[in-house]
Design an enzyme around this catalytic site. Structure first.
Site, PDB file in Angstrom:
ATOM      1  N   ASP A 107     -11.601  16.967 -23.013  1.00  0.00           N
ATOM      2  CA  ASP A 107     -12.206  18.099 -23.690  1.00  0.00           C
ATOM      3  C   ASP A 107     -13.149  18.794 -22.712  1.00  0.00           C
ATOM      4  O   ASP A 107     -13.550  18.209 -21.702  1.00  0.00           O
ATOM      5  CB  ASP A 107     -12.976  17.591 -24.919  1.00  0.00           C
ATOM      6  CG  ASP A 107     -13.477  18.721 -25.796  1.00  0.00           C
ATOM      7  OD1 ASP A 107     -12.893  19.807 -25.751  1.00  0.00           O
ATOM      8  OD2 ASP A 107     -14.464  18.509 -26.521  1.00  0.00           O
ATOM      9  N   ASP A 150     -14.627  14.322 -28.524  1.00  0.00           N
ATOM     10  CA  ASP A 150     -15.741  13.970 -29.396  1.00  0.00           C
ATOM     11  C   ASP A 150     -15.551  14.444 -30.831  1.00  0.00           C
ATOM     12  O   ASP A 150     -16.149  13.899 -31.745  1.00  0.00           O
ATOM     13  CB  ASP A 150     -17.059  14.529 -28.843  1.00  0.00           C
ATOM     14  CG  ASP A 150     -16.997  16.039 -28.615  1.00  0.00           C
ATOM     15  OD1 ASP A 150     -15.982  16.652 -28.978  1.00  0.00           O
ATOM     16  OD2 ASP A 150     -17.973  16.609 -28.093  1.00  0.00           O
ATOM     17  N   ASP A 183      -9.990  15.717 -32.139  1.00  0.00           N
ATOM     18  CA  ASP A 183      -9.510  14.954 -30.987  1.00  0.00           C
ATOM     19  C   ASP A 183      -8.960  13.583 -31.390  1.00  0.00           C
ATOM     20  O   ASP A 183      -8.248  12.948 -30.606  1.00  0.00           O
ATOM     21  CB  ASP A 183     -10.646  14.730 -29.977  1.00  0.00           C
ATOM     22  CG  ASP A 183     -11.165  16.023 -29.390  1.00  0.00           C
ATOM     23  OD1 ASP A 183     -10.337  16.854 -28.972  1.00  0.00           O
ATOM     24  OD2 ASP A 183     -12.395  16.214 -29.358  1.00  0.00           O
TER      25      ASP A 183
END
Length: 771
Positions: free
Chosen positions: A339, A639, A643
């Site tokens: 990410d 996070d 995800d």
């Protein structure tokens, strides 16, 4: 882990962004005044609570039984049982003691990790404000039903998916769900298109997000497993995958080789002994001796100790391992899908550039920490600083050495930058007291604060989007005087705005205007926000972490691809990817592009794509599966709730411990406690070192076992008595070989380990040359 919902529970919130709020109210038999308490109770009984269905955590027994899944362990158990049946109690106890000790070490580590993860959970019982019986009531979020009208203000958590009915400067933080790094402006407008990315549904609010600023009301259209979070829960069920690590797979293959080799040798020599008339009992004991010689009994304990020590070292480097063998998978990782927000970047908006009085200024520092500098000398910024501090409701606080902002993140970034440039908001509030305020709204794209100047006159301090603000400006402050804003000067400012935008900076324009003394009620936007004096521009973004560029370079030198997967805008993602070195010429694919690709096309192109932007949870899982189909060992970091499916579906799932949501942490194999990409790279280095040490240890133990087996075989073949009993061989394998093997297993990591390519699935644990 979250249970998979039934097909009848498919999310339905997505159908409402292109329909009006009035249609939503009518469909759910509700009104602007909400529903009655009696009707809410009826709906609660009919549809159930507004909760995601969660499966129980990993039980103690499951953690314990998982320690006995290795084939090598079962070979030892069988050997110990046979020894016991034949009356060789010492041998049986010694073998089974090895098995139990190995299980205890592994169980302690994984059980301790589970307890540590539980300690990370934030215990909370969220409440929601809903209109019941015509008045706003505080209700447990679990009791919210479809048709409820929710009332929002800054700081509220959104309890369900809902269609916006009204909004006043309403902005929502959706990063956990969509990855959008900026608060999203919400409005009740009906969207024309039916297919709109989740992050762009500006007339919807979603369960699990929060309100940054403003107020609003929305009618609930989906609860529990029918929300977007429920959709992700469904993906979590679909993401189930074989989580055996490369080492576990290779040890299992090695165990099969041992079984067949031992059986072949034992059968051959047993038959030879029968032909010679050797007593069967003696042959059994000889067979056990040969089996013991063939199996490196110290291997399971040595592997477990090596992994456990590696895990302890990783804790000190900021990584919490849930499953002992998972750390080794990092050593085989060939692709890291990461990410952007909070992992590669700081996760906090930071002003990086100013433009005022015809000059450009650079700003140093990260996040909301007021430590930093402005260059060149910030003297010409005095007017700009007065506006960005004067039109600002954010507050900076220091919490355990970390600076945080209370209020809008954009205003927090401006407040921090103002302090770096020499401003003092407390002094400004004292010298120029606030008189009135005209809040930001999405139509004007401006916010204004009117303050009383020392001479008693009023001045409006105004921040907003460059385009709308410039349209309302008639003059320009040059730093020494106020001049007319000509078309040429206006074009120069717009060009500067475009230059900042190409650097992925979000640009805020500032202006002020002196006013006649009026009452606060008379100060409307139409009256105040015209004939403004343009002051300057502030360019901000979420900057890369200082150590991210070095960590990405380290990955490349180690033969590891880094792929950015984010819900943020493509331009922002591409700029960050270039800045930290993911790719000089980034190949960016959006979620809309992925929707048009077939699985075959994605599999063909996945090796060349290094940035994915504006993607959803489904897209992330699909990307991970495509990468795995190319025989890559894939690590996925993140996070947000969006995800979690991809983290669960990857070979190794890595969650962020500070910013990570509970569902993401539960789906992960490893938790990074400082949310830092550099820590992930350090964990990979540790995993490679562990793998290398285990490989050296196995080769050493196999060399000793081969010598023992050869010696035993020669004696049996030429008719000599059995030279070594099982207990002798166990002593050699465990003490004579085992203790030196432990030294190899705890060897220091080779400094060159991150300059070699990752081991592939076809690479063997051992080499014939060692024999």
């Amino acid at each position: 882990m979250i249970h998979l919902p039934s097909p009848a529970e498919k999310p339905n919130a997505e159908a409402w962004h292109h329909r009006s709020g009035a249609e939503a109210l009518a469909h759910f038999a509700s009104s602007a005044d909400g529903i009655s308490t009696q009707e809410a109770k009826r709906r609660l009984a009919a549809h159930g609570k507004n909760e995601l269905t969660e499966a129980p955590g990993v039980s103690t027994w499951r953690i314990l039984l998982a320690q006995f899944q290795s084939l090598v362990i079962w070979i030892l158990i069988v050997a110990g049982v046979i020894a016991g049946v034949l009356g060789e109690r010492v041998e049986a106890v010694a073998i089974l003691a090895i098995v139990v000790l190995n299980a205890m070490v592994g169980f302690y580590q994984e059980f301790h990790a589970e307890k540590s993860i539980n300690a990370l959970k934030k215990m909370a019982s969220p409440q929601a404000k809903a209109i019941r019986d015509g008045k706003v009531s505080l209700i447990p979020a679990s009791e919210i039903v479809v048709g409820d009208v929710l009332d929002f203000e800054a700081g509220d958590l959104v309890a369900a998916d809902a269609r916006i009915l009204s909004a006043a400067t309403l902005r929502c933080i959706e990063a956990p769900l969509t990855g959008e790094s900026q608060p999203v402006t919400k409005r009740p407008t009906t969207l024309d298109a039916k297919e709109v990315p989740l992050a762009d549904r500006e007339n919807m609010v979603f369960m699990g997000t929060s309100i940054a600023t403003g107020t609003g009301r929305a009618v609930v259209v989906a609860i529990a497993m029918k929300t977007e979070l429920g959709r992700i829960a469904e993906l979590m069920g679909e993401a189930a995958t074989d989580k055996r690590t490369p080492l576990e797979k290779k040890l299992e293959a090695f165990g099969h080789v041992l079984v067949w080799a031992a059986l072949g040798i034992v059968i051959l020599l047993f038959g030879l002994g029968l032909l010679r008339g050797t007593p069967p009992l003696e042959l059994f004991m000889t067979s056990i001796s040969l089996a013991v010689a063939a199996v490196p009994e110290g291997l399971p304990a040595v592997v477990t100790v090596a992994l456990a020590l590696g895990v302890r070292r990783m804790v000190h480097r900021g990584a919490l391992v849930r499953k002992l063998a998972a750390v080794e998978t990092l050593g085989s990782t060939s692709v890291i899908c990461t990410d952007k927000t909070g992992t590669l970047t700081v996760g906090e908006m930071t002003v990086r550039a100013f433009y005022a009085a015809g000059q450009n200024f650079s700003v140093t520092g990260e996040g909301y920490d007021p430590e930093g500098d402005v260059s060149p000398q910030p003297a010409p910024l005095r007017e700009l600083v007065s506006v960005i501090l004067g039109c600002n409701n954010a507050h900076l606080i220091e919490d355990h050495g970390e600076w945080k902002t209370l209020g809008d993140p954009t205003e927090g970034a401006l407040l921090t930058a103002g302090h770096k440039a020499g401003g003092d908001r407390a002094q400004l509030d004292q010298d120029f007291p606030k008189f009135a305020e005209i809040p930001f709204d999405s139509d004007r794209k401006l916010s204004s604060v009117i303050r009383t100047m020392p001479d008693g006159k009023l001045r409006a301090f105004i921040n907003g989007a460059p385009g709308p603000l410039l349209q309302r400006c008639s003059h320009l402050h040059t730093g020494s005087e106020i001049v007319v804003l000509t078309d040429e000067r206006r074009d120069e400012i717009l060009a500067q705005t475009r230059t900042m935008a190409t650097q992925a900076l979000r640009v805020i324009a500032s202006a002020w205007r002196d006013l006649e003394n009026l009452s606060p009620d008379a100060l409307t936007a139409d009256l105040v926000e015209h004939d403004l004096v343009f002051i300057g521009l502030s360019g901000m973004y979420d900057p890369p972490r200082r150590e991210a560029k070095e960590a990405v370079a380290k990955c490349h030198s180690a033969g590891i691809r880094v792929v950015m997967i984010t819900g943020d805008h493509p331009q922002t993602a591409e700029a960050i990817a270039r800045e930290i070195g993911i790719a000089q010429e980034a190949v960016v694919v959006t979620g809309a592009d992925l929707e048009k690709m077939s699985d075959d096309e994605l599999q063909r192109r996945v090796a060349e794509i290094n940035v994915y932007a504006r993607v959803t949870a489904e897209h992330k899982l699909r990307i991970v599966r495509s990468l795995k189909s190319t025989d890559a060992v894939v690590a996925m970091t993140g996070d947000g709730v969006n995800d979690a499916p991809a983290i669960k579906g990857a070979d190794i799932g890595i969650a962020m411990g500070k910013a990570g949501t509970e569902v993401t942490r539960q789906a992960a194999d490893i938790i990074i406690t400082d949310d830092n990409f550099a820590t992930i790279v350090a964990a990979i280095e540790e995993g490679r070192g562990i793998y290398a040490n285990i490989r050296k240890t196995l080769q050493y133990l196999l060399a000793g076992s081969t010598a023992e087996l050869s010696f035993m075989m020669v004696c049996v073949i030429i008719g000599l008595p059995t030279p070594l009993l099982p207990i002798h061989l166990l002593w050699i394998n465990l003490v004579t070989d085992g203790l030196p093997a432990l030294c190899l297993a705890t060897d220091a990591i080779d400094p060159e380990v991150m300059k070699r390519s990752p081991l592939g699935g076809a690479d063997r644990l051992t080499s014939p040359s060692i024999l």
